[in-house]
Design an enzyme around this catalytic site. Sequence first.
Site, PDB file in Angstrom:
ATOM      1  N   ALA A   1     -38.926  56.059-124.807  1.00 53.19           N
ATOM      2  CA  ALA A   1     -38.133  55.053-124.096  1.00 53.19           C
ATOM      3  C   ALA A   1     -37.774  55.532-122.700  1.00 53.19           C
ATOM      4  O   ALA A   1     -37.793  54.758-121.738  1.00 53.19           O
ATOM      5  CB  ALA A   1     -36.875  54.722-124.891  1.00 53.19           C
ATOM      6  N   ASP A   2     -37.440  56.802-122.568  1.00 53.53           N
ATOM      7  CA  ASP A   2     -37.156  57.378-121.246  1.00 53.53           C
ATOM      8  C   ASP A   2     -38.356  57.222-120.324  1.00 53.53           C
ATOM      9  O   ASP A   2     -38.226  56.791-119.169  1.00 53.53           O
ATOM     10  CB  ASP A   2     -36.832  58.869-121.379  1.00 53.53           C
ATOM     11  N   LEU A   3     -39.513  57.602-120.805  1.00 50.63           N
ATOM     12  CA  LEU A   3     -40.698  57.621-119.951  1.00 50.63           C
ATOM     13  C   LEU A   3     -41.181  56.209-119.630  1.00 50.63           C
ATOM     14  O   LEU A   3     -41.600  55.919-118.497  1.00 50.63           O
ATOM     15  CB  LEU A   3     -41.801  58.433-120.613  1.00 50.63           C
TER      16      LEU A   3
END
Length: 409
Positions: A182-184
């Site tokens: 999700a971060d990336l």
Amino acid sequence: MLPLDALPAPSATPPIALLDGIRVIDLTTSIAGPYAAMLLADMGAEVVKIERPISGDDSRAWGPPFLDGESLWFVSVNRNKQSVTLDYSSEPGRVVLHDLVRKADLVIVNLVERVQKKLGVDHASLAAIKPELVYVALTGFGLEGARKDFPCYDLIAEGYSGMMDLTGEADSPPQKVGTPAADLIAGMDAAYAAVAALFDRIRTGRGHKIDIAMIDSMTRFMAPRIVPYLGSGEVPKRTGARDSVIAVYQVFETKDDPITLGLGNDAIWKRFWEAVDRPQVAADARYANNVDRRAARAEIVAEIQQVLRTRSRDEWLSVFVDAKVPAGPVNRVDQVSSDPALIARGLFYADREGGRRVPQVGLGIGVDGTSSSYHMPPPRLGEHTHEVLRRWLGYDERAFEQLRNTKVV
């Protein structure tokens, strides 16, 4: 000896410079925001990372593992940036930050709006200083709605989006993906939207406010599972990734190591059975198309598994390459990072200049025949404070010393 010691040095070719001349202020911490800013830096933007004095970015403390005193998580998403320490929670620090904003093209933040306003880094405050600014907010739940002030990490976004519910074996608990997906993904969305906004600014002269929510980005990533549910009413369930719309699309065991196999159309289906010396299966009318094969998935999978257990992974991969059948290994991290083909494409390298050892995963995007993007190692905390304030703002030694003596920088 560490794995990085076997990696080549960064490419000596000139790095990508598509965003040369664009100045970015990175006010983010952890992974998603720093990753977005690094993608912009990799494309040639000048990125100044503003960090808290003494502690800096949260991820600087994330370890072990550390290398030469540096968090390797931090190192993974902060190359090609300059680090400036600045306490902009104080009025003198906020003045310096606003001066920097006047010289910038883009600002990226990952604070919820309530905190943005408290620190004077919300869109309204910064757009009043520079109306043509591109402002990117990357938060967990976005700048609007009932959840806008909720805190969020990658784990939370994976749970909200449905990703965790569909990851893992049927009889296992929900599982997080093995990388901060999700971060990336949200970071890529932020970089993509930022470049689009910069392009529009060239045409119109207008600034833009970009609102990226990790929950939204991760949920959109789930579209190939959500849309079929919306149109059919069938709720997908955790199956260990063995429920693809493609009848045979999963991991199989071999005589030694596992293998991935994707028989995505009728021609590949036929080539597979010919490659394993079972042409009669390819000719079986019961398996004529993907719909028929999905109905008979269990028996087909059992037969393929029986065949593949007779030879080693590498033997089968050689057979399938010759037969043009999509297949591959299930690599561990140590195996993928030593893959000669990926190294040759510049995806892994290690900088050893200046007494530092900095392993990196490259950009992996080719531009005009090169994917070279490395021009600066991840910065030490505050390493470029003096240089940036001098070059961007014209601060002399006296002004810098005054800021340092009052602990603003």
